[in-house]
Write an enzyme that holds these catalytic residues in place. Sequence first.
Site, PDB file in Angstrom:
ATOM      1  N   ASN A  96      -3.286   4.449  -2.475  1.00 25.82           N
ATOM      2  CA  ASN A  96      -3.916   3.236  -2.972  1.00 25.82           C
ATOM      3  C   ASN A  96      -2.957   2.067  -2.808  1.00 25.82           C
ATOM      4  O   ASN A  96      -1.753   2.260  -2.620  1.00 25.82           O
ATOM      5  CB  ASN A  96      -4.274   3.396  -4.456  1.00 25.82           C
ATOM      6  CG  ASN A  96      -5.358   2.420  -4.905  1.00 25.82           C
ATOM      7  OD1 ASN A  96      -5.874   1.636  -4.114  1.00 25.82           O
ATOM      8  ND2 ASN A  96      -5.706   2.492  -6.181  1.00 25.82           N
ATOM      9  N   HIS A 156       0.869  -1.181   0.000  1.00 27.04           N
ATOM     10  CA  HIS A 156       0.000   0.000   0.000  1.00 27.04           C
ATOM     11  C   HIS A 156       0.901   1.224   0.000  1.00 27.04           C
ATOM     12  O   HIS A 156       1.735   1.403   0.882  1.00 27.04           O
ATOM     13  CB  HIS A 156      -0.920   0.021   1.223  1.00 27.04           C
ATOM     14  CG  HIS A 156      -1.881   1.176   1.195  1.00 27.04           C
ATOM     15  ND1 HIS A 156      -3.144   1.071   0.656  1.00 27.04           N
ATOM     16  CD2 HIS A 156      -1.758   2.457   1.612  1.00 27.04           C
ATOM     17  CE1 HIS A 156      -3.763   2.246   0.756  1.00 27.04           C
ATOM     18  NE2 HIS A 156      -2.932   3.106   1.326  1.00 27.04           N
ATOM     19  N   CYS A 157       0.733   2.082  -1.005  1.00 24.25           N
ATOM     20  CA  CYS A 157       1.582   3.265  -1.148  1.00 24.25           C
ATOM     21  C   CYS A 157       0.792   4.518  -0.783  1.00 24.25           C
ATOM     22  O   CYS A 157      -0.175   4.865  -1.485  1.00 24.25           O
ATOM     23  CB  CYS A 157       2.099   3.373  -2.580  1.00 24.25           C
ATOM     24  SG  CYS A 157       3.137   4.838  -2.855  1.00 24.25           S
ATOM     25  N   PRO A 158       1.157   5.218   0.277  1.00 27.40           N
ATOM     26  CA  PRO A 158       0.430   6.439   0.644  1.00 27.40           C
ATOM     27  C   PRO A 158       0.598   7.551  -0.380  1.00 27.40           C
ATOM     28  O   PRO A 158      -0.251   8.433  -0.481  1.00 27.40           O
ATOM     29  CB  PRO A 158       1.041   6.817   1.995  1.00 27.40           C
ATOM     30  CG  PRO A 158       2.393   6.185   2.003  1.00 27.40           C
ATOM     31  CD  PRO A 158       2.243   4.924   1.231  1.00 27.40           C
TER      32      PRO A 158
END
Length: 309
Positions: free
Chosen positions: A172, A166-168
Site C-alpha cells: 500500500n 509506496h511500500c511493497p
Amino acid sequence: MKSPVHRCRDVERGHGQGRAGANCLQAEQRIPISKDVITSSSASAMWFIRDICGIVCAVITWLLLLYAEFVVLFVMLLPSKNLMYSIVNGTLFNILAFLALASHLRAMCTDPGAVPKGNATKEYIESLQLKPGQVVYKCPKCCSIKPDRAHHCSVCKRCIRKMDHHCPWVNNCVGENNQKYFVLFTMYIALISFHALLMVVFHFLYCFEDDWTKCSSFSPPATVILLILLCFEGLLFLIFTSVMFGTQVHSICTDETGIEQLKKEERRWAKKTKWMNMRAVFGHPFSLLWFSPFSTPDHGKAETYQYVV
C-alpha cells in the site's frame, strides 16, 4: 511536482479569462475545499491493492513473523528450565508480535488518502463555483481533481493525499490516513527484532554452559541453524525498520513527505510545531491510543484542503 508552466495542460479555469498559458504564469492562489469533498468514496470500504509484488512481500512478512514465533517458542522458551523466564519473555514477545501484525494489516487495508477517481468532470468543476481566473489542477492519469500535496501512485493508480511513498512490504501507499499504522508497524518490528536478538544471545550462552542436548528439543546442529537464521533475520529487520521508523518520525516532525523531500518541493503550507505535526498523525490529545493500531486517529475532519489554483 511539475511547475505551473508545465501543468497548464492539466488545469481547468474559471470563465471569462484568456488562454491558460497566460494564467499559469500568475501568482498562485488557493481555494479552500472541505475535506468531505475530496474524501475517497472507498474510505468506508475495505481497501486492498491487487499488486502481485506487494502481495508476495506481505506474505513474506507474515511468514518471517511466524518463523520467529516458532523459533522463540519451540527452540528457546518451551525447553527452558526457568518457568518465569519463559512466561515473561513469551508474553512480551507475543504481545509485540500481535501488535506488529495488527499494525501491518491496518497499514495494508486502510485507504491511505485516495482522491476520488474520475471526479474532474465539467459538471463537478462547475459545482465548485470557481471565481474568474481561478484554476484547479487535474491529474491526467486518474482524471481526478488534484489537491495540494497529493501525488499520483503508479501502483495504486490513484492520487494519494500527503503520499510519502509506496511500500511493497505493506502492499500500500503510506499516506495521510495510514501513516500512523506504518510507523507503529516499523516500531513494533524493531522492538520484536531487538527482543529476539537478546533471547538468542542468552540462549547461546545457556547452551554453551549446559549440555546442548538439554537446552533444546531439537538436535544441536538444527538448534544452531535455527538460531543463526533467527539472528540474521532479527539483525536485518532491526536495522531496516529502525531506519524507516526514524525517517518517518523525522518526516512527520518536519511535515514534509518523502516525495516532497526527494523532489525538494517548495513549501506552500503553513508551518506548524513538531508536536502539532505528531498530533495530526497520531491523534490528539496524547494518550496510550497513539500506540494502538486499533485506534483510528482524527486527522482533522474540520480542516480544509487546498486546491492549487
